[in-house]
Design a protein around this motif. Structure first.
Motif, PDB file in Angstrom:
ATOM      1  N   LEU A  34     -62.619 -52.103  36.373  1.00 24.15           N
ATOM      2  CA  LEU A  34     -63.159 -53.457  36.497  1.00 24.15           C
ATOM      3  C   LEU A  34     -63.500 -54.039  35.133  1.00 24.15           C
ATOM      4  CD1 LEU A  34     -65.398 -53.009  39.663  1.00 24.15           C
ATOM      5  CD2 LEU A  34     -63.079 -53.935  39.493  1.00 24.15           C
ATOM      6  N   ASN A  35     -63.851 -53.179  34.183  1.00 27.28           N
ATOM      7  CA  ASN A  35     -64.110 -53.609  32.812  1.00 27.28           C
ATOM      8  C   ASN A  35     -63.108 -52.914  31.895  1.00 27.28           C
ATOM      9  OD1 ASN A  35     -66.476 -55.214  33.342  1.00 27.28           O
ATOM     10  ND2 ASN A  35     -67.521 -53.281  33.755  1.00 27.28           N
ATOM     11  N   PRO A  36     -61.898 -53.484  31.753  1.00 29.85           N
ATOM     12  CA  PRO A  36     -60.887 -52.830  30.926  1.00 29.85           C
ATOM     13  C   PRO A  36     -61.397 -52.514  29.521  1.00 29.85           C
ATOM     14  CG  PRO A  36     -59.930 -54.653  32.125  1.00 29.85           C
ATOM     15  CD  PRO A  36     -61.419 -54.733  32.329  1.00 29.85           C
ATOM     16  N   LYS A  37     -61.117 -51.289  29.101  1.00 29.58           N
ATOM     17  CA  LYS A  37     -61.622 -50.792  27.814  1.00 29.58           C
ATOM     18  C   LYS A  37     -60.558 -50.963  26.718  1.00 29.58           C
ATOM     19  CE  LYS A  37     -62.543 -46.284  25.772  1.00 29.58           C
ATOM     20  NZ  LYS A  37     -62.550 -44.864  25.982  1.00 29.58           N
ATOM     21  N   PRO A  38     -60.917 -51.590  25.583  1.00 33.16           N
ATOM     22  CA  PRO A  38     -59.959 -51.681  24.477  1.00 33.16           C
ATOM     23  C   PRO A  38     -59.640 -50.280  23.937  1.00 33.16           C
ATOM     24  CG  PRO A  38     -61.830 -53.151  24.126  1.00 33.16           C
ATOM     25  CD  PRO A  38     -62.173 -52.256  25.275  1.00 33.16           C
ATOM     26  N   VAL A  39     -58.368 -50.001  23.746  1.00 35.75           N
ATOM     27  CA  VAL A  39     -57.935 -48.685  23.255  1.00 35.75           C
ATOM     28  C   VAL A  39     -56.855 -48.846  22.190  1.00 35.75           C
ATOM     29  CG1 VAL A  39     -58.522 -47.310  25.307  1.00 35.75           C
ATOM     30  CG2 VAL A  39     -56.331 -48.500  25.227  1.00 35.75           C
ATOM     31  N   ASP A  40     -56.866 -47.926  21.245  1.00 36.37           N
ATOM     32  CA  ASP A  40     -55.813 -47.892  20.219  1.00 36.37           C
ATOM     33  C   ASP A  40     -55.844 -46.516  19.557  1.00 36.37           C
ATOM     34  OD1 ASP A  40     -53.667 -48.762  18.725  1.00 36.37           O
ATOM     35  OD2 ASP A  40     -54.864 -49.965  17.335  1.00 36.37           O
ATOM     36  N   PHE A  41     -54.745 -46.138  18.960  1.00 36.52           N
ATOM     37  CA  PHE A  41     -54.675 -44.918  18.159  1.00 36.52           C
ATOM     38  C   PHE A  41     -53.457 -45.004  17.265  1.00 36.52           C
ATOM     39  CE2 PHE A  41     -52.596 -43.537  22.236  1.00 36.52           C
ATOM     40  CZ  PHE A  41     -51.307 -43.362  21.757  1.00 36.52           C
ATOM     41  N   ALA A  42     -53.399 -44.128  16.280  1.00 35.63           N
ATOM     42  CA  ALA A  42     -52.235 -44.009  15.409  1.00 35.63           C
ATOM     43  C   ALA A  42     -51.798 -42.554  15.438  1.00 35.63           C
ATOM     44  CB  ALA A  42     -52.583 -44.438  13.993  1.00 35.63           C
ATOM     45  N   LEU A  43     -50.541 -42.324  15.806  1.00 36.33           N
ATOM     46  CA  LEU A  43     -49.958 -40.986  15.807  1.00 36.33           C
ATOM     47  C   LEU A  43     -48.591 -41.051  15.150  1.00 36.33           C
ATOM     48  CD1 LEU A  43     -51.008 -39.764  19.376  1.00 36.33           C
ATOM     49  CD2 LEU A  43     -51.808 -38.846  17.206  1.00 36.33           C
ATOM     50  N   GLU A  44     -47.892 -39.927  15.167  1.00 43.40           N
ATOM     51  CA  GLU A  44     -46.569 -39.862  14.542  1.00 43.40           C
ATOM     52  C   GLU A  44     -45.479 -39.824  15.595  1.00 43.40           C
ATOM     53  OE1 GLU A  44     -45.754 -39.907  11.184  1.00 43.40           O
ATOM     54  OE2 GLU A  44     -47.882 -40.323  10.870  1.00 43.40           O
ATOM     55  N   GLY A  45     -44.467 -40.654  15.379  1.00 44.74           N
ATOM     56  CA  GLY A  45     -43.266 -40.634  16.208  1.00 44.74           C
ATOM     57  C   GLY A  45     -42.138 -40.025  15.414  1.00 44.74           C
ATOM     58  N   PRO A  46     -40.955 -39.940  15.994  1.00 47.63           N
ATOM     59  CA  PRO A  46     -39.828 -39.335  15.282  1.00 47.63           C
ATOM     60  C   PRO A  46     -39.408 -40.108  14.034  1.00 47.63           C
ATOM     61  CG  PRO A  46     -39.086 -40.339  17.327  1.00 47.63           C
ATOM     62  CD  PRO A  46     -40.576 -40.403  17.327  1.00 47.63           C
TER      63      PRO A  46
END
Length: 194
Positions: A34-46
């Motif tokens: 009901l209260n969408p949470k802001p999310v983010d991250f930085a990881l490694e892709g190919p």
């Protein structure tokens, strides 16, 4: 006027009840926040660093697992493949499935991505340093730890098996491992979010 008041209130109550019983759009099968949470991250892709925020224009289905997983990871990714393939082609363009490995020791980015693409070529696999993976997992409340350790490279990883749905940088919906198996209902939820 006073004698009409009870009748008027009765009619008003019936109208309110009728309004509450009217169908209102889509009823979500997954757990809607009901209260969408802001999310983010930085990881490694190919091909290098990948930020979750790069997919602002897509509905992201995110699953944390590992490539040596004997059961829930392949089962979940097969379920996500089935749901993705049931979407109309135009809807598929608006969806990105991301697999994040919680076993960076054995799953460098190339391995995580190859594993994800083994389920569908459009899926993306990510990994990173143990610290970066831990930070990404914590963002979503994902728990993981090594278990049944038999030596270097020989262990299982207990982990949260929820599929997270992110729209416009916010966590909006969750699918538990049993719910993600219900392809038609998952597809209906995704179409309602697109």
């Amino acid at each position: 006027m006073k004698r009409f008041l009870p009748a008027f209130l009765s009619v008003l109550a019936l109208l309110a009840l009728a309004y509450l019983l009217l169908p209102r759009g889509h009823t979500f099968y997954g757990t809607r926040l009901l209260n969408p949470k802001p999310v983010d991250f930085a990881l490694e892709g190919p091909q290098g660093p990948v930020r979750l925020s790069r997919f602002q224009d897509k509905l992201v289905l995110l699953f944390f697992g590992y490539t040596h997983c004997p059961d829930v990871c392949p089962t979940t990714l097969i379920a996500l493949k089935r749901a993705y393939e049931k979407l109309p082609p135009k809807a598929q363009e608006g969806v990105q499935v991301i697999f994040v490995s919680v076993d960076p020791e054995r799953d460098p980015p190339e391995v995580a991505d190859r594993y994800a693409k083994g389920f569908h070529p459009s899926f993306l696999g990510l990994s990173g340093s143990p610290e970066a993976v831990r930070e990404a997992a914590q963002t979503f409340g994902v728990f993981y730890q090594k278990s049944q350790y038999r030596g270097p490279g020989e262990y299982l990883v207990d982990h949260t098996a929820t599929t997270f749905v992110v729209r416009e940088g916010k966590l909006v919906l969750l699918f538990s491992p049993d719910k993600v198996e219900a392809t038609e209902k998952v597809v209906a939820d995704l179409l309602a979010l697109l």
